[in-house]
Design an enzyme around this catalytic site. Structure first.
Site, PDB file in Angstrom:
ATOM      1  N   MET A  21      -3.308 -22.869  -8.972  1.00 20.26           N
ATOM      2  CA  MET A  21      -2.806 -22.783  -7.599  1.00 20.26           C
ATOM      3  C   MET A  21      -3.487 -23.801  -6.692  1.00 20.26           C
ATOM      4  O   MET A  21      -2.838 -24.479  -5.896  1.00 20.26           O
ATOM      5  CB  MET A  21      -3.004 -21.367  -7.056  1.00 20.26           C
ATOM      6  CG  MET A  21      -2.106 -20.322  -7.685  1.00 20.26           C
ATOM      7  SD  MET A  21      -0.343 -20.583  -7.331  1.00 20.26           S
ATOM      8  CE  MET A  21      -0.267 -20.088  -5.611  1.00 20.26           C
ATOM      9  N   SER A  28       2.389 -16.944  -2.360  1.00 15.93           N
ATOM     10  CA  SER A  28       3.197 -16.567  -3.517  1.00 15.93           C
ATOM     11  C   SER A  28       4.135 -17.696  -3.920  1.00 15.93           C
ATOM     12  O   SER A  28       4.652 -18.417  -3.082  1.00 15.93           O
ATOM     13  CB  SER A  28       4.033 -15.319  -3.201  1.00 15.93           C
ATOM     14  OG  SER A  28       4.867 -14.998  -4.290  1.00 15.93           O
ATOM     15  N   LYS A  57       1.228  -9.386   1.296  1.00 16.61           N
ATOM     16  CA  LYS A  57       1.263 -10.020  -0.033  1.00 16.61           C
ATOM     17  C   LYS A  57       1.130  -8.968  -1.141  1.00 16.61           C
ATOM     18  O   LYS A  57       1.793  -9.054  -2.189  1.00 16.61           O
ATOM     19  CB  LYS A  57       0.140 -11.049  -0.158  1.00 16.61           C
ATOM     20  CG  LYS A  57      -0.011 -11.703  -1.550  1.00 16.61           C
ATOM     21  CD  LYS A  57       1.272 -12.374  -2.009  1.00 16.61           C
ATOM     22  CE  LYS A  57       1.055 -13.347  -3.163  1.00 16.61           C
ATOM     23  NZ  LYS A  57       0.391 -12.806  -4.341  1.00 16.61           N
ATOM     24  N   HIS A  79       4.426  -7.324  -1.453  1.00 17.07           N
ATOM     25  CA  HIS A  79       5.285  -8.294  -2.142  1.00 17.07           C
ATOM     26  C   HIS A  79       5.071  -8.188  -3.651  1.00 17.07           C
ATOM     27  O   HIS A  79       6.028  -8.121  -4.430  1.00 17.07           O
ATOM     28  CB  HIS A  79       4.969  -9.711  -1.654  1.00 17.07           C
ATOM     29  CG  HIS A  79       5.478 -10.801  -2.552  1.00 17.07           C
ATOM     30  ND1 HIS A  79       4.849 -11.149  -3.743  1.00 17.07           N
ATOM     31  CD2 HIS A  79       6.542 -11.629  -2.446  1.00 17.07           C
ATOM     32  CE1 HIS A  79       5.518 -12.130  -4.324  1.00 17.07           C
ATOM     33  NE2 HIS A  79       6.545 -12.438  -3.562  1.00 17.07           N
ATOM     34  N   ASN A  80       3.817  -8.178  -4.076  1.00 12.72           N
ATOM     35  CA  ASN A  80       3.527  -8.135  -5.510  1.00 12.72           C
ATOM     36  C   ASN A  80       3.962  -6.809  -6.129  1.00 12.72           C
ATOM     37  O   ASN A  80       4.423  -6.766  -7.278  1.00 12.72           O
ATOM     38  CB  ASN A  80       2.032  -8.359  -5.754  1.00 12.72           C
ATOM     39  CG  ASN A  80       1.643  -9.820  -5.630  1.00 12.72           C
ATOM     40  OD1 ASN A  80       2.311 -10.589  -4.958  1.00 12.72           O
ATOM     41  ND2 ASN A  80       0.556 -10.208  -6.262  1.00 12.72           N
ATOM     42  N   GLU A 114       7.539  -7.025  -6.606  1.00 11.42           N
ATOM     43  CA  GLU A 114       7.726  -7.909  -7.767  1.00 11.42           C
ATOM     44  C   GLU A 114       7.602  -7.128  -9.071  1.00 11.42           C
ATOM     45  O   GLU A 114       8.414  -7.303  -9.990  1.00 11.42           O
ATOM     46  CB  GLU A 114       6.673  -9.020  -7.708  1.00 11.42           C
ATOM     47  CG  GLU A 114       6.674  -9.998  -8.852  1.00 11.42           C
ATOM     48  CD  GLU A 114       5.496 -10.964  -8.753  1.00 11.42           C
ATOM     49  OE1 GLU A 114       4.768 -11.113  -9.755  1.00 11.42           O
ATOM     50  OE2 GLU A 114       5.285 -11.548  -7.663  1.00 11.42           O
ATOM     51  N   LYS A 160      -2.612  -7.870 -13.332  1.00  7.56           N
ATOM     52  CA  LYS A 160      -3.851  -8.274 -12.656  1.00  7.56           C
ATOM     53  C   LYS A 160      -4.296  -7.285 -11.585  1.00  7.56           C
ATOM     54  O   LYS A 160      -5.332  -7.481 -10.963  1.00  7.56           O
ATOM     55  CB  LYS A 160      -3.690  -9.666 -12.056  1.00  7.56           C
ATOM     56  CG  LYS A 160      -3.600 -10.769 -13.101  1.00  7.56           C
ATOM     57  CD  LYS A 160      -3.648 -12.152 -12.475  1.00  7.56           C
ATOM     58  CE  LYS A 160      -3.698 -13.230 -13.555  1.00  7.56           C
ATOM     59  NZ  LYS A 160      -3.764 -14.592 -12.985  1.00  7.56           N
ATOM     60  N   ARG A 209       4.030  -0.668 -17.516  1.00  5.62           N
ATOM     61  CA  ARG A 209       3.164  -1.697 -18.118  1.00  5.62           C
ATOM     62  C   ARG A 209       2.027  -1.040 -18.892  1.00  5.62           C
ATOM     63  O   ARG A 209       1.646  -1.505 -19.979  1.00  5.62           O
ATOM     64  CB  ARG A 209       2.609  -2.629 -17.032  1.00  5.62           C
ATOM     65  CG  ARG A 209       3.650  -3.495 -16.360  1.00  5.62           C
ATOM     66  CD  ARG A 209       3.012  -4.655 -15.608  1.00  5.62           C
ATOM     67  NE  ARG A 209       3.998  -5.383 -14.814  1.00  5.62           N
ATOM     68  CZ  ARG A 209       3.770  -6.563 -14.257  1.00  5.62           C
ATOM     69  NH1 ARG A 209       2.598  -7.160 -14.404  1.00  5.62           N
ATOM     70  NH2 ARG A 209       4.702  -7.172 -13.547  1.00  5.62           N
ATOM     71  N   HIS A 216      -3.132  28.751   1.565  1.00  7.66           N
ATOM     72  CA  HIS A 216      -3.063  27.443   2.220  1.00  7.66           C
ATOM     73  C   HIS A 216      -2.114  27.423   3.416  1.00  7.66           C
ATOM     74  O   HIS A 216      -2.008  26.403   4.093  1.00  7.66           O
ATOM     75  CB  HIS A 216      -2.645  26.378   1.204  1.00  7.66           C
ATOM     76  CG  HIS A 216      -3.688  26.122   0.164  1.00  7.66           C
ATOM     77  ND1 HIS A 216      -4.946  25.635   0.461  1.00  7.66           N
ATOM     78  CD2 HIS A 216      -3.668  26.302  -1.189  1.00  7.66           C
ATOM     79  CE1 HIS A 216      -5.646  25.512  -0.648  1.00  7.66           C
ATOM     80  NE2 HIS A 216      -4.893  25.918  -1.671  1.00  7.66           N
TER      81      HIS A 216
END
Length: 482
Positions: free
Chosen positions: A13, A128, A183, A186-187, A190, A260, A287, A451
């Site tokens: 990058m 990105s 961001k 966004h990821n 994605e 990541k 994943r 509760h």
């Protein structure tokens, strides 16, 4: 002559962003912790350009025009903090430190406060677009010290991608960690987009028995319509790509996904804010499940699914798949924008949701024509609570709904998992349901833990307790939300 900006980190990058800056007329000073990378870059792609290699942080800072602007493009985490600490002694009041990496937004909030305490300015900029975007024009999502924006605006908007109307895919997002938060979302989106495309590929491959060539043609055709996007485009390319031996590469790639962490951050943050961002969560878990390759390989020999073959009209089902994918995509972005709204309330950020769609319109991984419709929706109603309530998207889901349901039902019959797209439909059905079974859930909580619950015939905010067994008395637990 002094350089316009300094950049630390000459990985993929960083290197490409330097070349982008140079191509737009900016001079750049560069530094990298591993010094031979500087030499290789200047002898290779950076040769004979207005790029100055520096052998130390001090030399980098001394090489810059005031107010100095230094961009860090290194691995997120402690390395960013260490680099900031190395920079601070060589910078002066009003200089700007820019983190262009994938930092977690709470770290950016903390760093912004720290750097400002030193009399400096800080920008956390989500970038990105991958290698190609960095070189030709990425989507840039800057936030941080508002006084820094006039100092970096011209450069950022020149190196950013442009929409088909010539608008820069870069605008100021908000204070402290707002840029990196956008961001992160966004990821997360994605992750969802990729998972939904993979589920579509899976049912085409194993449910319909389509060849790679046939699927290549389907995705290529879809890229001409409402699903026109970078990820659909590259999916078509991947399915049609052959190696030197004439074999389709996709068939040789192990089905164990990496990640990541940015998708996980999105899902965890959604839980922290109490937002039902279910689709991104399923994409992350998909994943994780794929990574259990050895376990799945053994399980496939022991666990049986339905022995059923697809018996319908394949062409008609492919049309259904397109509609199902489109409807699920609407849900994914609706959930992402719900999370953005929650973060804005939590942190006091004044997010411009239409502008965010514009920033994602070009350069980034999720770029698509679909984002034009999102921008129109939020420009028309900046207070739109949920994207699905916009007239355009409401009608789009109504048109796609029957096909969407047919696809999910067929996937269950065939035993082919579609966790993201099925969760999208479940969210849609849950969101449109006025009376969910949470009344029973609240009764259960009150029964075993006192509760308390609210009543439909009383004002919101009043809580009641029932002595369900006759042995519990009148004492109840305090009420709070997590």
């Amino acid at each position: 002559m002094k350089a316009d900006i300094g950049l630390i980190g000459l990985a993929v990058m960083g290197e490409n962003l330097v070349l982008n800056m140079h191509s737009k007329g900016f001079s750049v000073a560069v530094f990298n912790r591993t010094k031979d990378k500087i030499d290789r870059f200047l002898a290779g792609r950076g040769a004979n350009k207005n790029i100055k290699g520096c052998q130390s942080i001090e030399q980098l800072c001394m090489s810059l025009e005031r107010p100095r602007k230094v961009m860090i493009l290194i691995k997120a985490g402690q390395a960013v903090d260490d680099t900031i600490d190395m920079l601070v002694p060589f910078l002066e009041q009003g200089d700007v430190i820019i983190d262009g990496g994938n930092s977690h937004y709470p770290d950016t909030i903390r760093r912004c406060s720290y750097v400002e305490s030193k009399g400096l300015l800080y920008v956390g900029a989500g970038v990105s677009g991958g290698e190609e975007g960095a070189l030709l024009g990425p989507s840039i999502m800057p936030g941080g010290s508002s006084a820094a924006w006039p100092l970096v605006k011209s450069m950022f908007q020149k190196i950013a991608a442009q929409t088909n109307k010539g608008e820069a895919c870069c605008e100021w997002v908000g204070e402290d960690g707002a840029g990196h938060f956008v961001k992160m979302v966004h990821n997360g989106i994605e992750y969802g987009d990729m998972q939904m495309i993979c589920e579509t590929y899976h049912i085409m491959r194993d449910g319909l028995g389509l060849s790679n060539e046939a699927m290549h043609s389907v995705f290529k055709e879809w890229n001409k319509g409402v699903l026109d996007s970078y990820l659909i485009e590259i999916t078509a390319d991947i399915l049609g790509f052959k190696d030197d031996n004439g074999e389709v590469v996709i068939d040789h790639i192990l089905d164990a996904a990496g990640q990541k962490g940015t998708g996980k951050w999105t899902a965890v943050t959604a839980l922290d804010f109490g937002q039902p961002v279910t689709l991104i969560g399923e994409a992350v878990f998909a994943r994780c499940l794929s990574a259990l390759k050895d376990e799945r390989k053994d399980a496939a020999k022991q666990l049986n699914g339905p022995a059923v073959a697809f018996e319908g009209d394949k062409t008609a089902f492919i049309d259904d798949l397109q509609q199902a994918l489109y409807a699920s995509k609407i849900v994914s972005y609706a959930q992402g924008y719900q999370l953005l709204r929650a973060s804005a309330l939590e942190h006091g950020w004044q997010l411009n949701y239409g502008q965010i769609a514009q920033m994602w319109r070009g350069g980034c991984i999720i770029r698509s024509v679909f984002l034009d419709d999102i921008k129109v929706a939020f420009d028309h109603n900046p207070e739109l609570v949920n994207l699905m309530l916009d007239t355009f998207f409401k009608q789009a889901i109504e048109i796609a709904q029957a096909a969407w349901r047919r696809v999910i039902m067929q996937s269950v019959k065939l035993g082919i998992p579609m966790p993201a797209m099925a969760s999208a439909l479940a969210y849609y059905d849950g969101y449109r349901t006025e009376h969910l079974p949470a009344n029973l859930l609240q009764a259960q909580r009150d029964y075993f833990g006192a509760h308390t619950y609210e009543r439909m015939d009383q004002a919101r905010g009043e809580f009641f307790h029932t002595n369900w067994t006759g042995r519990g008395g009148t004492t109840s637990a305090s009420t709070y939300l997590v």
